[in-house]
Design an enzyme around this catalytic site. Sequence first.
Site, PDB file in Angstrom:
ATOM      1  N   HIS A 543       0.822  -1.211   0.000  1.00  0.00           N
ATOM      2  CA  HIS A 543       0.000   0.000   0.000  1.00  0.00           C
ATOM      3  C   HIS A 543       0.853   1.257   0.000  1.00  0.00           C
ATOM      4  CE1 HIS A 543      -3.220   2.637   2.173  1.00  0.00           C
ATOM      5  NE2 HIS A 543      -3.155   2.893   0.880  1.00  0.00           N
ATOM      6  N   HIS A 548       1.532   4.941  -2.863  1.00  0.00           N
ATOM      7  CA  HIS A 548       1.676   6.322  -2.392  1.00  0.00           C
ATOM      8  C   HIS A 548       3.080   6.890  -2.651  1.00  0.00           C
ATOM      9  CE1 HIS A 548      -2.090   7.042  -0.029  1.00  0.00           C
ATOM     10  NE2 HIS A 548      -2.152   5.724  -0.120  1.00  0.00           N
ATOM     11  N   ILE A 887      -7.644   9.124  -0.604  1.00  0.00           N
ATOM     12  CA  ILE A 887      -8.584   8.409   0.268  1.00  0.00           C
ATOM     13  C   ILE A 887      -9.981   8.714  -0.222  1.00  0.00           C
ATOM     14  CG2 ILE A 887      -7.092   8.440   2.276  1.00  0.00           C
ATOM     15  CD1 ILE A 887      -8.822  10.762   3.336  1.00  0.00           C
TER      16      ILE A 887
END
Length: 887
Positions: A543, A548, A887
Amino acid sequence: MIHTDIAEILCAKPKTKKRTKTMEEDVKKKKTKKSMKIEGEVVVMKKNLLDFKDAVASFLDRVHELLGRRVSLHLISSLQPDPANEKRGRLGKAAHLEKWVTKIKTSVTAEETAFAVTFDWDESMGPPAAFVIKNHHHSQFYLKSLTLRNFPGVESGPIHFVCNSWIYPSHRYRSDRVFFSNKAYLPDETPELIKELREEELNNLRGNETGSDLKEWDRVYDYAYYNDLGAPDKGPDSARPVLGGSTEFPYPRRGKTGRKPTRSDPRSESRLALLNLNIYVPRDERFSHVKFSDFLAYALKSVTQVLVPEIASVCDKTINEFDSFEDVFHLYDGSIKLANGHTISKLREVIPWEMFRELVRNDGERFLKFPLPDVLKESRSAWRTDEEFAREMLAGLNPVVISRLQEFPPKSNLDSARYGYQHSSIREEHINPHMNGLTVQEALEQNKLYILDHHDALMPYLTRINSTNTKTYATRTLLLLQEDGTLKPLAIELSLPHAQGESYGSVSKIFTPAEKGVEGSVWQLAKAYAAVNDSGYHQLISHWLRTHAVIEPFIIASNRQLSVVHPIYKLLHPHFRDTMNINALARHVLINSDGVLERTVFPGRYAMEMSSSIYKNWVFTDQALPKDLLKRGVAVENPNNDSGVELLIEDYPFAVDGLEIWSAIKTWVREYCSFYYKNDKAVQNDTEIQAWWTELRTEGHGDLQHESWWPSMQTCDDLIETCTIVIWIASALHAAVNFGQYPYAGFLPNRPTVSRRFMPEPGTEEYTELEENEEVAFLKTITPQLQTLLGISIIEILSMHSTDEIYLGQRASPNWTADDEPLEAFKRFRESLEMIENNIIRRNNDKKFKNRTGPVNMPYTLLYPNTTDYTREGGLTGKGIPNSVSI
């Protein structure tokens, strides 16, 4: 040098020079000029602070309007050079936004306002290629677009300028704010009169003339190391190594914030106070008012959900412990259930502020209670089955690690000179009873053995990790692919470094499936240790690092080297939305020293250092889904398929859906790029693309710049593959590993993040407890209550879709480009994604695909594009591929 205003440059009187025209010619030209009125519409949004309008600023803006200090716009000619600077188009007369005082209202809702604007324009100046805007008000506003309608001689319809940028008062800028029309140009095809403006705008974004103390109105994209995670001024326990810029701790670069260094360590950057969220990122990279409101509302709601049960636990018999699974279930039971359907929709409509609207949702949430995770909705025990444990490796929140076992026993790639013998201790006699009659050799030959292997990633850190309150193992999980397409666990290996030191190798124990008695309880704990490994690896690597962190350098390089009129900028820009902002917030509260991740995930203070170690082996080209599947051995090459590969596990939901998404993205990218690049020479001659790619490698991912796997960026195929990978990572890959967090891990016993004690040994008190009360022993081993509450409150926030979500196949503006063929290609892309939605629904309803729902009866929808959804409801939907990492 400091730039003066464009208006001053372009409108200044020309210096005396040799006349090239006769006076008669000049008079004749003036007589033939034709002045006209051009009607336009400007869409803006006023500044918001937590959705409360800044009343003082609005009042002062009205005063400025009445005093003649207004918002002005100048169109820039595409045909006539300015007499003062023949490299730039001539500036038209100033036009002003009309009726500002009466149109801008003090409102508590987020809203856009359209202003009329009228330009006096000389027909001989041709269609404008750009415009200058000057804000003489007191405060900033958000400029969404300018549209010029019925422009004479323009057959393609209105001229659109898609802006989407915050405009601060003019005195805040070193040069004027310029916006270009939505026409895309390669550098060498750019109209001559806007080339200099194009170059100047890029120079502004590089911030070469901006000091290190960056302000919110600065528009600077630059690189920095991850040197802001620690707080060395608090003491050595709060210090963390600088990630990036060294062979020991390589890392992708982050965006520059310009804060001063700490007192005790000049290499480390100082940090803001915890409640200060005003971390510098370029203003246009920050959350929209709607998304920021969502974020704060989710955070407020989660804090209350943590506090209520935590306060109650003070009176509990075992503070900070769950006494049974029923205690955990109670987090989701009871409380105030909110109305559903029509009633709640009407209620939300009358709530003015976005932040408070989000506290009253209609997606099944309860006030002051956590929503029931999907993994519990059908059954409160199905998560414990071996089939579900294995299925989640293919369809859970971390389906990107499992690989095919190609040699037995499994081998380690760790340096034996440093770490000793690290190969697996699993032997054929351990797994024979569970092989469905196959020998190991037969299973290898038939591609039926698979492994979830976290051994090499964790072993170098276990000694340090286990010196803290964490007590965990490096795990290997062996699985058999069965005739019905499901995976069956065969054995779990739990390994620790040798007590005499790392160089002596590992000490391992093997556990095999059991259902009853203490052996069954031991097996459940072995699965929990494997899940702890997978949870930490998922959060840190799958993740954070691989979506990111690795994408942020692409965002910085694109804004520094690709003009907004460059076709590749237009292609990639939607996939960068909000990423720098969420990454900055992550550094502030999640991945920093003593932050949420260190408190809730087992590597603790060594978490980010461990992710740096794994980044050493990151390969950009392997992030392409087909190559990733080939590398993990779960697919073989097949040129007859669109993706070029064939899966060895037919019912692998992430891979099946992912390959369809990958192929759709690549087809779209190929069609788009082919419109602008007719041959490889066009890529080689594109100065901006070459500068972008060079900077991305040497600066953005500078610690890996000498790796041979980087594409050379000399061909159209290089460009197409690169852009496809970037879009895949930012959209589908991130969706697959992010939005399943709450559905699967919202019930933490299913995905524990910490283990606090080792496997109980026979004859100990812990083993006796395991025999007498398995639930208590299990819960005492995994994440404790406070960390559980903190962890699930965070992943609830991360799993939410925002109410302003823009999904793959959607665009914020229909006028994002003026070129018809790319628009048609994008329409085909959207249609292909809609077909994929139907395919996913069909597969989820097909009973032969057992891995798509599993014992928990939870359909796999994490790669359901949601392209057809324009409701903007958001929430815990468990489906949808947003365009970008956020998000």
